[in-house]
Design a protein around this motif. Structure first.
Motif, PDB file in Angstrom:
ATOM      1  N   GLN A 239      51.668  39.259  20.196  1.00 43.66           N
ATOM      2  CA  GLN A 239      52.239  38.050  19.601  1.00 43.66           C
ATOM      3  C   GLN A 239      53.014  37.233  20.630  1.00 43.66           C
ATOM      4  O   GLN A 239      53.005  36.007  20.590  1.00 43.66           O
ATOM      5  CB  GLN A 239      53.169  38.437  18.440  1.00 43.66           C
ATOM      6  N   ALA A 240      53.679  37.922  21.557  1.00 45.47           N
ATOM      7  CA  ALA A 240      54.512  37.219  22.537  1.00 45.47           C
ATOM      8  C   ALA A 240      53.681  36.538  23.613  1.00 45.47           C
ATOM      9  O   ALA A 240      53.945  35.394  23.989  1.00 45.47           O
ATOM     10  CB  ALA A 240      55.503  38.196  23.184  1.00 45.47           C
ATOM     11  N   ASP A 241      52.666  37.224  24.126  1.00 43.18           N
ATOM     12  CA  ASP A 241      51.853  36.654  25.191  1.00 43.18           C
ATOM     13  C   ASP A 241      50.545  37.438  25.273  1.00 43.18           C
ATOM     14  O   ASP A 241      50.462  38.471  25.934  1.00 43.18           O
ATOM     15  CB  ASP A 241      52.589  36.713  26.529  1.00 43.18           C
ATOM     16  N   GLN A 242      49.516  36.931  24.612  1.00 38.33           N
ATOM     17  CA  GLN A 242      48.267  37.655  24.480  1.00 38.33           C
ATOM     18  C   GLN A 242      47.591  37.908  25.826  1.00 38.33           C
ATOM     19  O   GLN A 242      47.047  38.980  26.066  1.00 38.33           O
ATOM     20  CB  GLN A 242      47.322  36.893  23.546  1.00 38.33           C
ATOM     21  N   PHE A 300      42.686  41.918  21.122  1.00 30.75           N
ATOM     22  CA  PHE A 300      42.952  43.222  21.718  1.00 30.75           C
ATOM     23  C   PHE A 300      44.029  43.076  22.797  1.00 30.75           C
ATOM     24  O   PHE A 300      44.148  41.995  23.392  1.00 30.75           O
ATOM     25  CB  PHE A 300      41.680  43.789  22.337  1.00 30.75           C
ATOM     26  N   PRO A 301      44.835  44.094  23.037  1.00 27.96           N
ATOM     27  CA  PRO A 301      44.826  45.439  22.483  1.00 27.96           C
ATOM     28  C   PRO A 301      45.769  45.605  21.290  1.00 27.96           C
ATOM     29  O   PRO A 301      46.386  46.668  21.127  1.00 27.96           O
ATOM     30  CB  PRO A 301      45.292  46.284  23.656  1.00 27.96           C
ATOM     31  N   GLY A 302      45.922  44.567  20.492  1.00 24.16           N
ATOM     32  CA  GLY A 302      46.756  44.657  19.301  1.00 24.16           C
ATOM     33  C   GLY A 302      46.126  45.539  18.244  1.00 24.16           C
ATOM     34  O   GLY A 302      45.137  46.244  18.497  1.00 24.16           O
ATOM     35  N   PRO A 303      46.654  45.504  17.040  1.00 28.28           N
ATOM     36  CA  PRO A 303      46.141  46.374  15.967  1.00 28.28           C
ATOM     37  C   PRO A 303      44.650  46.238  15.715  1.00 28.28           C
ATOM     38  O   PRO A 303      44.004  47.198  15.271  1.00 28.28           O
ATOM     39  CB  PRO A 303      46.959  45.920  14.749  1.00 28.28           C
ATOM     40  N   ALA A 304      44.069  45.069  16.000  1.00 28.50           N
ATOM     41  CA  ALA A 304      42.635  44.882  15.767  1.00 28.50           C
ATOM     42  C   ALA A 304      41.797  45.833  16.605  1.00 28.50           C
ATOM     43  O   ALA A 304      40.650  46.148  16.249  1.00 28.50           O
ATOM     44  CB  ALA A 304      42.239  43.437  16.052  1.00 28.50           C
ATOM     45  N   THR A 558      49.264  25.624  20.713  1.00 26.47           N
ATOM     46  CA  THR A 558      50.293  26.448  20.089  1.00 26.47           C
ATOM     47  C   THR A 558      51.009  27.292  21.127  1.00 26.47           C
ATOM     48  O   THR A 558      50.376  28.062  21.847  1.00 26.47           O
ATOM     49  CB  THR A 558      49.667  27.376  19.036  1.00 26.47           C
ATOM     50  N   PRO A 559      52.327  27.176  21.275  1.00 24.55           N
ATOM     51  CA  PRO A 559      53.042  28.002  22.251  1.00 24.55           C
ATOM     52  C   PRO A 559      53.134  29.447  21.781  1.00 24.55           C
ATOM     53  O   PRO A 559      53.059  29.731  20.584  1.00 24.55           O
ATOM     54  CB  PRO A 559      54.429  27.348  22.311  1.00 24.55           C
ATOM     55  N   THR A 560      53.286  30.349  22.726  1.00 25.06           N
ATOM     56  CA  THR A 560      53.496  31.737  22.369  1.00 25.06           C
ATOM     57  C   THR A 560      54.890  31.920  21.776  1.00 25.06           C
ATOM     58  O   THR A 560      55.760  31.053  21.900  1.00 25.06           O
ATOM     59  CB  THR A 560      53.356  32.622  23.613  1.00 25.06           C
ATOM     60  N   ASP A 561      55.103  33.069  21.134  1.00 24.93           N
ATOM     61  CA  ASP A 561      56.418  33.361  20.573  1.00 24.93           C
ATOM     62  C   ASP A 561      57.488  33.346  21.659  1.00 24.93           C
ATOM     63  O   ASP A 561      58.618  32.890  21.436  1.00 24.93           O
ATOM     64  CB  ASP A 561      56.407  34.733  19.889  1.00 24.93           C
ATOM     65  N   SER A 562      57.131  33.848  22.864  1.00 26.12           N
ATOM     66  CA  SER A 562      58.116  33.862  23.939  1.00 26.12           C
ATOM     67  C   SER A 562      58.434  32.447  24.402  1.00 26.12           C
ATOM     68  O   SER A 562      59.559  32.168  24.826  1.00 26.12           O
ATOM     69  CB  SER A 562      57.606  34.710  25.113  1.00 26.12           C
ATOM     70  N   CYS A 563      57.470  31.533  24.320  1.00 26.42           N
ATOM     71  CA  CYS A 563      57.731  30.138  24.677  1.00 26.42           C
ATOM     72  C   CYS A 563      58.655  29.488  23.653  1.00 26.42           C
ATOM     73  O   CYS A 563      59.555  28.721  24.002  1.00 26.42           O
ATOM     74  CB  CYS A 563      56.421  29.359  24.773  1.00 26.42           C
TER      75      CYS A 563
END
Length: 721
Positions: A239-242, A300-304, A558-563
């Protein structure tokens, strides 16, 4: 990721990650002892007894086939085969290390362990890296040689994933501009896992001895802890930076750890046969369908990633069904077994073959016929490498493992040193070229000659030299205060670069990502003349915006959550700096059409409420190709690398005529000094305009200083009083 392949199916005597005991290893425990693990010489529990798993070898073959097919024909989609390979490595290595650690009371023969890895992996890797480097020298433009050298060295030392993150090169589809060594990121993740995992397993066994309990439940707890921790980190980083998450070892570690859990649980020993038949085909279905159902490159490598990794777990849980209708019967067949034999060299060869084919043909994607030829060539190279290198290197038992390790370390050191020296020489040449380009010269007027015939080009060699152009950026990047998009830790922390003149009457804060920072060379010229203090606080790939991607219609990338977190921190930081104006983007050409996003307007209003003026710079257009690379391919015809002004730019700037903009914002437009009314050239006034496909070189930007000064006087006259 490199599949940790076995040896030939008829000779698995000494593999790096054996699915049955290697001949030169001590015999495993007889499986008849208790499960206490309380002392040296403890018998290996039945659940950890080594046994050959032919379906695992076939699953490796299926996974590499999917990887190759998707890399050739998938247009950037990810097959999930990489994730399966990592899980297979975890399964094999956890079982192998656990058996040895339990049998010896907490020790692992590191010499034999590392020697196997060196013999199995290094010769093929060195061969492919050498061939890729030589081909790159012949086929790639000189603008890419420095990065090629860095990646060869990083791949050789198993840190390619960190090199890609540091160079801000995310995973992407195969293309002429793609790194021919991009796939080595997964080899690096696997190599780092190989070094870490003996420590994890030995600590687990020693903990069991200290607690005087059986090793298996403690190992399960330790491996499960690693798996859960890494999975949680992967979900957060996704979520923060794919882009960083995709390459990050910490975010990938849960996949081999889950494979280790499967090895420790030994589920196939307990499940009914009918259930195992169902699970086996369900697992194959998940592995085979992953790339068709999911966009793994974005997920990937998230829950998916549980989709393909879960498929691996189901196949292993099913085990041997002793039925011709079982998935294990199909996976154990001759064809998949042969593909499994050549899986490792096939993985290493196919990607550079794909990339260099695209470089030579000039195509963006491979058609059916070209793709089939690429696959055939890759298979042939893999078969020859397997027969002539792998099998010969591992043909005899390993009697002196530390000698093997020493030779391997020497090869790596020499290779890394030679490539590093070559790369360092190129860097020195590049720095000299940049220093020369920074000197004002009437022979290279740049923007001042744009409207002259032929864009003011005289036929002289343009500056900076093409090999140096990709690094012709603002000096502030060398100060280490520009936060990269990979900086996800403490994302709201804002670094502030030292000001150019802290005692000046007027202070301007520059922010909004690389498309604003690229204006610094021109801004610094004006600031030096006017006595301004320029302060930079910026994060690459992060616009100054309130956009969280939650709008009904997305009008900005869309910016990342960290952005988003960084922008919140910036608003607090800029209030403390109390500048006369914030200089940021007034429009954006991302993702393709020039626009003013809703998020931009909202943050300007917030700055207005805080009493801070805004100077919005009109964004520069994105060229259809990397300009220095294009110029290297067309040295006598720079017009071939130009771009029509439309549709990159509208007839008028998108902020003109809008009635929803706050009163604190004014705009500066120097597009007419980068493009004529019809064309955006690659070279103007004998100066290279772009350093890549979207950023203006610092050399050309300095020639824009007079125009920028004139526009700033009109837009922000208060700065000149």
């Amino acid at each position: 990721m490199s599949p940790s392949r076995t040896g030939p199916r008829t000779d698995r005597r000494e593999e790096a990650a054996p699915s049955r005991p290697p001949r030169d290893a001590p015999p495993p425990g007889d499986g008849t002892g208790d499960d206490t693990g309380a002392g040296t010489g403890t018998a290996v529990p039945p659940s950890l007894t080594a046994r050959y798993r032919p379906e695992l070898h076939g699953l490796r073959g299926l996974a590499i086939a999917l990887v190759v097919l998707f890399h050739v024909f998938g247009d950037g989609r990810v097959s999930g085969g990489i994730d399966v390979f990592l899980a297979i490595s975890g399964f094999l290595f956890t079982g192998m290390l656990a058996r040895e650690a339990v049998r010896t009371g907490g020790r692992v023969d590191l010499g034999r362990y590392l020697g196997r890895i060196v013999r199995r992996l290094l010769p093929t890797a060195v061969l492919v890296l050498a061939a890729t480097w030589l081909a790159g020298r012949l086929l790639l433009p000189e603008t890419r040689w420095v990065q090629l050298g860095r990646e060869v060295r990083a791949s050789l030392t198993y840190v390619e994933n960190w090199e890609l993150i540091a160079s801000q090169l995310g995973y992407g589809a195969a293309g002429a501009s793609t790194s021919p060594l991009q796939h080595f990121w997964s080899m690096s993740v696997q190599g780092q896992f190989y070094l870490l995992w003996p420590v994890v397993v030995v600590l687990g066994v020693l903990l069991a001895r200290g607690l005087r309990v059986g090793p298996r439940p403690v190992l399960l707890g330790v491996v499960a802890g690693v798996c859960v921790g890494s999975f949680g980190y992967a979900a957060w980083l996704h979520q923060a930076d794919q882009q960083v998450a995709y390459l990050h070892t910490g975010a990938r570690l849960w996949e081999p750890a889950l494979g280790g859990l499967v090895a420790l649980l030994a589920l196939d020993a307990r499940l009914p046969r009918a259930l195992r038949l169902t699970l086996g085909w369900a697992g194959v279905g998940l592995v085979a369908s992953s790339g068709l159902v999911l966009d793994g490159g974005a997920l990937f490598p998230g829950p998916a990633a549980l989709w393909p990794v879960g498929g691996f777990a189901l196949v292993l849980a099913a085990g041997s069904t002793d039925s011709r209708w079982g998935a294990d019967h199909w996976l154990s067949g001759r064809l998949l077994g042969w593909v499994g034999d050549i899986a490792y060299p096939l993985f290493l060869w196919h990607w550079p073959v794909v990339v260099y084919t695209l470089v030579v043909t000039g195509q963006e994607r491979l058609g059916l016929a070209a793709g089939a030829l690429v696959i055939a060539a890759s298979v042939l190279l893999a078969h020859l490498t397997h027969a002539l290198v792998e099998r010969r290197v591992t043909a005899s038992p390993m009697r002196r493992p530390w000698l093997v390790i020493g030779v391997g370390a020497l090869v790596v050191a020499l290779g890394a040193g030679l490539v590093g020296g070559w790369t360092a020489a190129l860097v020195r040449e590049r720095e000299a070229a940049l220093a020369q380009a920074a000197q004002d010269s009437p022979d290279h007027p740049g923007a001042a000659a744009l409207d002259e015939p032929g864009f003011g080009n005289t036929g002289a060699t343009p500056v900076p030299a093409l090999a140096a152009a990709p690094q012709d950026n603002a000096d502030v990047y060398r100060q280490g205060c520009i936060q990269g998009h990979e900086d996800t830790q403490a994302a709201s922390e804002v670094l502030v670069c030292p000001g150019t003149d802290p005692g000046a009457e007027h202070t301007l804060v520059v922010t909004g990502g690389s498309h604003v920072v690229q204006f610094l060379p021109a801004l610094e010229v004006v600031a030096d003349e006017q006595g301004w203090n320029l302060v930079v606080a910026s994060r690459s790939g992060c616009h100054l915006t309130t956009n969280t991607g939650a709008y009904p219609q997305q009008t900005d990338a869309t910016p990342t959550d960290s952005c988003v977190a960084w922008n919140a921190g910036f608003l607090e930081t800029v209030e403390e700096l109390d500048p006369d104006a914030v200089v940021t983007l007034g429009s954006t050409t991302q993702p393709g059409s020039e626009q003013v996003s809703r998020g931009f307007v909202e943050v300007w209003r917030e700055l207005d409420r805080r009493g801070i003026d805004v100077v919005g710079l009109r964004d520069t257009a994105r060229m259809p190709q990397d300009v220095p690379d294009c110029l290297a391919e067309h040295p006598e015809e720079p017009r071939a690398c130009a771009m029509p002004r439309e549709p990159a730019y509208r007839d008028s700037a998108p902020y003109l005529g809008r009635d929803d903009l706050p009163a604190n914002v004014s705009f500066v437009d120097v597009v007419d000094q980068i493009c004529t009314d019809r064309t955006c050239p690659a070279v103007a006034g004998d100066v290279v305009v772009y350093s890549d496909h979207s950023h203006v070189t610092a050399t050309y930007m300095r020639t824009l200083a007079p125009a920028l000064d004139a526009r700033l006087r009109e837009a922000a006259p208060q700065l000149y009083r």
